[in-house]
Design a protein around this motif. Structure first.
Motif, PDB file in Angstrom:
ATOM      1  N   ALA A  84       0.818  -1.212   0.000  1.00 43.70           N
ATOM      2  CA  ALA A  84       0.000   0.000   0.000  1.00 43.70           C
ATOM      3  C   ALA A  84       0.849   1.258   0.000  1.00 43.70           C
ATOM      4  CB  ALA A  84      -0.933  -0.005   1.201  1.00 43.70           C
ATOM      5  N   VAL A  85       1.984   1.240   0.740  1.00 46.88           N
ATOM      6  CA  VAL A  85       2.839   2.423   0.836  1.00 46.88           C
ATOM      7  C   VAL A  85       3.795   2.520  -0.344  1.00 46.88           C
ATOM      8  CG1 VAL A  85       4.718   3.486   2.156  1.00 46.88           C
ATOM      9  CG2 VAL A  85       2.677   2.648   3.326  1.00 46.88           C
ATOM     10  N   TYR A  86       4.604   1.458  -0.555  1.00 46.49           N
ATOM     11  CA  TYR A  86       5.734   1.558  -1.473  1.00 46.49           C
ATOM     12  C   TYR A  86       5.383   1.299  -2.930  1.00 46.49           C
ATOM     13  CZ  TYR A  86       8.527   1.882   2.711  1.00 46.49           C
ATOM     14  OH  TYR A  86       9.052   2.304   3.909  1.00 46.49           O
ATOM     15  N   GLU A  87       4.198   0.792  -3.194  1.00 48.88           N
ATOM     16  CA  GLU A  87       3.790   0.602  -4.580  1.00 48.88           C
ATOM     17  C   GLU A  87       2.571   1.462  -4.922  1.00 48.88           C
ATOM     18  OE1 GLU A  87       4.491  -3.396  -6.290  1.00 48.88           O
ATOM     19  OE2 GLU A  87       4.742  -4.033  -4.187  1.00 48.88           O
ATOM     20  N   THR A  88       1.482   1.341  -4.143  1.00 45.64           N
ATOM     21  CA  THR A  88       0.277   2.097  -4.476  1.00 45.64           C
ATOM     22  C   THR A  88       0.447   3.598  -4.202  1.00 45.64           C
ATOM     23  OG1 THR A  88      -1.077   0.156  -3.974  1.00 45.64           O
ATOM     24  CG2 THR A  88      -2.197   2.274  -4.124  1.00 45.64           C
ATOM     25  N   ALA A  89       0.721   3.957  -2.944  1.00 39.38           N
ATOM     26  CA  ALA A  89       0.831   5.381  -2.593  1.00 39.38           C
ATOM     27  C   ALA A  89       1.982   6.048  -3.339  1.00 39.38           C
ATOM     28  CB  ALA A  89       1.007   5.532  -1.083  1.00 39.38           C
ATOM     29  N   TRP A  90       3.120   5.405  -3.353  1.00 42.41           N
ATOM     30  CA  TRP A  90       4.296   5.957  -4.034  1.00 42.41           C
ATOM     31  C   TRP A  90       4.027   6.091  -5.534  1.00 42.41           C
ATOM     32  CZ3 TRP A  90       8.227   8.860  -4.241  1.00 42.41           C
ATOM     33  CH2 TRP A  90       9.348   8.610  -5.047  1.00 42.41           C
ATOM     34  N   GLY A  91       3.394   5.089  -6.129  1.00 38.98           N
ATOM     35  CA  GLY A  91       3.075   5.168  -7.544  1.00 38.98           C
ATOM     36  C   GLY A  91       2.137   6.309  -7.863  1.00 38.98           C
ATOM     37  N   ASN A  92       1.149   6.529  -7.004  1.00 40.20           N
ATOM     38  CA  ASN A  92       0.230   7.647  -7.217  1.00 40.20           C
ATOM     39  C   ASN A  92       0.935   8.989  -7.103  1.00 40.20           C
ATOM     40  OD1 ASN A  92      -2.014   6.026  -7.704  1.00 40.20           O
ATOM     41  ND2 ASN A  92      -2.644   6.008  -5.553  1.00 40.20           N
ATOM     42  N   ARG A 106      14.276  17.717  -7.498  1.00 42.67           N
ATOM     43  CA  ARG A 106      14.846  16.552  -6.799  1.00 42.67           C
ATOM     44  C   ARG A 106      13.743  15.799  -6.077  1.00 42.67           C
ATOM     45  NH1 ARG A 106      20.253  17.783  -4.108  1.00 42.67           N
ATOM     46  NH2 ARG A 106      20.664  17.854  -6.360  1.00 42.67           N
ATOM     47  N   VAL A 107      13.778  14.467  -6.181  1.00 44.45           N
ATOM     48  CA  VAL A 107      12.843  13.596  -5.486  1.00 44.45           C
ATOM     49  C   VAL A 107      13.658  12.589  -4.684  1.00 44.45           C
ATOM     50  CG1 VAL A 107      10.967  11.934  -5.706  1.00 44.45           C
ATOM     51  CG2 VAL A 107      11.146  13.829  -7.338  1.00 44.45           C
ATOM     52  N   LEU A 108      13.459  12.591  -3.370  1.00 46.57           N
ATOM     53  CA  LEU A 108      14.219  11.701  -2.488  1.00 46.57           C
ATOM     54  C   LEU A 108      13.266  10.664  -1.898  1.00 46.57           C
ATOM     55  CD1 LEU A 108      16.966  12.713   0.039  1.00 46.57           C
ATOM     56  CD2 LEU A 108      15.306  10.950   0.593  1.00 46.57           C
ATOM     57  N   LEU A 109      13.570   9.407  -2.154  1.00 45.90           N
ATOM     58  CA  LEU A 109      12.788   8.284  -1.660  1.00 45.90           C
ATOM     59  C   LEU A 109      13.525   7.621  -0.507  1.00 45.90           C
ATOM     60  CD1 LEU A 109      10.599   6.011  -1.827  1.00 45.90           C
ATOM     61  CD2 LEU A 109      12.058   4.951  -3.584  1.00 45.90           C
ATOM     62  N   SER A 139       8.417  -5.035  -2.333  1.00 42.67           N
ATOM     63  CA  SER A 139       7.766  -3.729  -2.464  1.00 42.67           C
ATOM     64  C   SER A 139       8.766  -2.591  -2.333  1.00 42.67           C
ATOM     65  CB  SER A 139       6.662  -3.587  -1.413  1.00 42.67           C
ATOM     66  OG  SER A 139       5.555  -4.413  -1.709  1.00 42.67           O
ATOM     67  N   LEU A 140       9.716  -2.712  -1.405  1.00 43.00           N
ATOM     68  CA  LEU A 140      10.746  -1.682  -1.256  1.00 43.00           C
ATOM     69  C   LEU A 140      11.574  -1.540  -2.532  1.00 43.00           C
ATOM     70  CD1 LEU A 140      11.901  -2.645   2.336  1.00 43.00           C
ATOM     71  CD2 LEU A 140      10.960  -0.423   1.711  1.00 43.00           C
ATOM     72  N   LEU A 141      11.996  -2.659  -3.085  1.00 41.83           N
ATOM     73  CA  LEU A 141      12.811  -2.619  -4.295  1.00 41.83           C
ATOM     74  C   LEU A 141      11.987  -2.156  -5.495  1.00 41.83           C
ATOM     75  CD1 LEU A 141      14.931  -5.861  -3.814  1.00 41.83           C
ATOM     76  CD2 LEU A 141      15.544  -3.493  -3.270  1.00 41.83           C
ATOM     77  N   ALA A 142      10.698  -2.497  -5.504  1.00 43.18           N
ATOM     78  CA  ALA A 142       9.830  -2.015  -6.569  1.00 43.18           C
ATOM     79  C   ALA A 142       9.726  -0.495  -6.539  1.00 43.18           C
ATOM     80  CB  ALA A 142       8.442  -2.640  -6.447  1.00 43.18           C
ATOM     81  N   ALA A 143       9.652   0.086  -5.338  1.00 41.88           N
ATOM     82  CA  ALA A 143       9.580   1.537  -5.218  1.00 41.88           C
ATOM     83  C   ALA A 143      10.827   2.198  -5.801  1.00 41.88           C
ATOM     84  CB  ALA A 143       9.407   1.923  -3.749  1.00 41.88           C
ATOM     85  N   GLU A 144      11.980   1.629  -5.514  1.00 46.32           N
ATOM     86  CA  GLU A 144      13.216   2.185  -6.061  1.00 46.32           C
ATOM     87  C   GLU A 144      13.235   2.085  -7.582  1.00 46.32           C
ATOM     88  OE1 GLU A 144      16.585   0.448  -4.155  1.00 46.32           O
ATOM     89  OE2 GLU A 144      15.927   0.980  -2.125  1.00 46.32           O
ATOM     90  N   ALA A 145      12.785   0.956  -8.109  1.00 46.32           N
ATOM     91  CA  ALA A 145      12.741   0.787  -9.559  1.00 46.32           C
ATOM     92  C   ALA A 145      11.766   1.765 -10.204  1.00 46.32           C
ATOM     93  CB  ALA A 145      12.364  -0.652  -9.902  1.00 46.32           C
ATOM     94  N   MET A 146      10.644   2.010  -9.544  1.00 51.83           N
ATOM     95  CA  MET A 146       9.664   2.970 -10.065  1.00 51.83           C
ATOM     96  C   MET A 146      10.268   4.360 -10.172  1.00 51.83           C
ATOM     97  SD  MET A 146       6.497   1.487  -7.815  1.00 51.83           S
ATOM     98  CE  MET A 146       5.368   2.862  -8.029  1.00 51.83           C
ATOM     99  N   LEU A 147      11.074   4.751  -9.197  1.00 48.63           N
ATOM    100  CA  LEU A 147      11.728   6.059  -9.260  1.00 48.63           C
ATOM    101  C   LEU A 147      12.701   6.114 -10.430  1.00 48.63           C
ATOM    102  CD1 LEU A 147      12.305   8.862  -8.134  1.00 48.63           C
ATOM    103  CD2 LEU A 147      13.920   7.810  -6.527  1.00 48.63           C
ATOM    104  N   ARG A 148      13.482   5.054 -10.619  1.00 49.29           N
ATOM    105  CA  ARG A 148      14.438   5.047 -11.734  1.00 49.29           C
ATOM    106  C   ARG A 148      13.723   5.161 -13.077  1.00 49.29           C
ATOM    107  NH1 ARG A 148      16.835   1.006  -8.433  1.00 49.29           N
ATOM    108  NH2 ARG A 148      15.909  -0.647  -9.706  1.00 49.29           N
ATOM    109  N   ARG A 149      12.583   4.513 -13.212  1.00 49.73           N
ATOM    110  CA  ARG A 149      11.851   4.529 -14.483  1.00 49.73           C
ATOM    111  C   ARG A 149      11.084   5.830 -14.705  1.00 49.73           C
ATOM    112  NH1 ARG A 149      10.195  -0.742 -12.776  1.00 49.73           N
ATOM    113  NH2 ARG A 149       8.135   0.119 -12.274  1.00 49.73           N
ATOM    114  N   SER A 150      10.866   6.602 -13.652  1.00 48.58           N
ATOM    115  CA  SER A 150      10.006   7.786 -13.746  1.00 48.58           C
ATOM    116  C   SER A 150      10.592   8.896 -14.599  1.00 48.58           C
ATOM    117  CB  SER A 150       9.720   8.330 -12.343  1.00 48.58           C
ATOM    118  OG  SER A 150      10.881   8.949 -11.795  1.00 48.58           O
ATOM    119  N   GLY A 151      11.921   8.918 -14.727  1.00 49.99           N
ATOM    120  CA  GLY A 151      12.573  10.013 -15.429  1.00 49.99           C
ATOM    121  C   GLY A 151      12.767  11.245 -14.580  1.00 49.99           C
ATOM    122  N   LEU A 152      12.261  11.226 -13.344  1.00 49.65           N
ATOM    123  CA  LEU A 152      12.449  12.349 -12.439  1.00 49.65           C
ATOM    124  C   LEU A 152      13.859  12.318 -11.845  1.00 49.65           C
ATOM    125  CD1 LEU A 152       9.027  12.065 -10.613  1.00 49.65           C
ATOM    126  CD2 LEU A 152       9.719  13.951 -12.117  1.00 49.65           C
TER     127      LEU A 152
END
Length: 286
Positions: A84-92, A106-109, A139-152
């Motif tokens: 809920a936190v590291y995939e859903t909320a973070w993704g939103n 800058r975006v710091l996770l 879920s933690l590692l997915a959150a990090e991967a989502m940031l890398r893919r975001s282009g931010l």
């Protein structure tokens, strides 16, 4: 970006709990405009604007911010809470940031050193392999991967075990006689005081050219049994009994060389400094 620019920065802190509030106090003290996101807003700390937003419920409509910190914590330790936190909320939140006309600079996770599954007692750092040994770590590692893919323009701070908010479970287990030491080889414990964790976030936000990943851990990984014995001595309590336990699933020492090389300096470089300050603040004996 330099430290001299800090008075022009607006910072969004998503997850305005204990760690988020410590970060907010530091940043407002530097003259920054801070907005905190949390699901429920009861009281508003001085100098901080709070917004009641449940990131897990959908993509929020947010104003533009210069910098963003995501330091939300799961409600529990089960896989659903982590997802809920590291995939859903973070993704939103990432979706909302990507839609801004002026994306943040800058975006710091904030994640965790939980991904290091080494069990030989050796050292790990930012270049050591990580693995999804359970759904929570995935879920933690997915959150990090989502940031890398975001282009931010993002970076990750993996924190070790946090302490420094009240007495905490370790000291309570000693006072209540529930603590025990594992027989056999050293079982390494890695930690960081909550004030230093907040200071590390503020420090990394101010760096001109940060690395993409840092470990937030103090300079003194400690055998858990030795830690318990020393704390018990400070509290004038008997040493916890030695018991036979299965080998630990994870046993490694986390290295903070990259964080130190960036210019960061700890208030509490080891557990002795941190726990003595904690006991002094709570009126405990040391």
């Amino acid at each position: 970006m330099s430290h001299s620019d800090c008075d022009t920065l607006s910072v969004l802190i998503a997850g305005y709990g204990d760690l988020g509030q410590r970060i907010g106090r530091l940043l407002t003290g530097q003259g920054r405009h801070v907005v905190g996101l949390r699901r429920h807003v009861e009281t508003v700390p001085a100098g901080v604007e709070l917004m009641a937003v449940d990131l897990a419920a959908g993509v929020p409509d947010l104003p533009a911010f210069t910098q963003v910190v995501f330091c939300a914590a799961p409600d529990g330790g089960d896989p659903a809470a982590y997802h809920a936190v590291y995939e859903t909320a973070w993704g939103n939140l990432l979706t909302a940031l990507a839609a801004m006309s002026e994306p943040p600079q800058r975006v710091l996770l904030v994640t965790s050193t939980r991904g290091y599954a080494q069990n030989d007692g050796g050292w790990v750092d930012e270049d050591s392999p990580v693995g999804a040994r359970d759904p929570q770590t995935a879920s933690l590692l997915a959150a990090e991967a989502m940031l890398r893919r975001s282009g931010l323009p993002g970076l990750v701070l993996r924190l070790a075990g946090l302490y420094g908010s009240g007495e905490g479970p370790l000291l309570r287990s000693l006072r209540e006689g529930r603590a025990s030491r594992a027989a056999g080889p050293a079982r390494w414990s890695n930690r960081i005081h909550r004030d230093d964790a907040a200071r590390a976030v503020a420090h990394l936000l101010g760096l001109a050219d940060p690395a993409p990943l840092y470990l937030g851990v103090d300079s003194e990984p400690t055998d858990h049994g030795c830690l318990l014995c020393e704390l018990a001595e400070w509290l004038r309590l008997p040493a916890p009994p030695m018991v036979e336990l299965p080998p630990p699933a994870v046993n490694r020492r986390c290295r903070n060389v990259r964080l130190l090389a960036s210019g960061f300096r700890f208030l509490y470089p080891g557990f002795r400094e941190g726990y003595r300050a904690l006991l002094a603040a709570s009126g405990g004996r040391s």
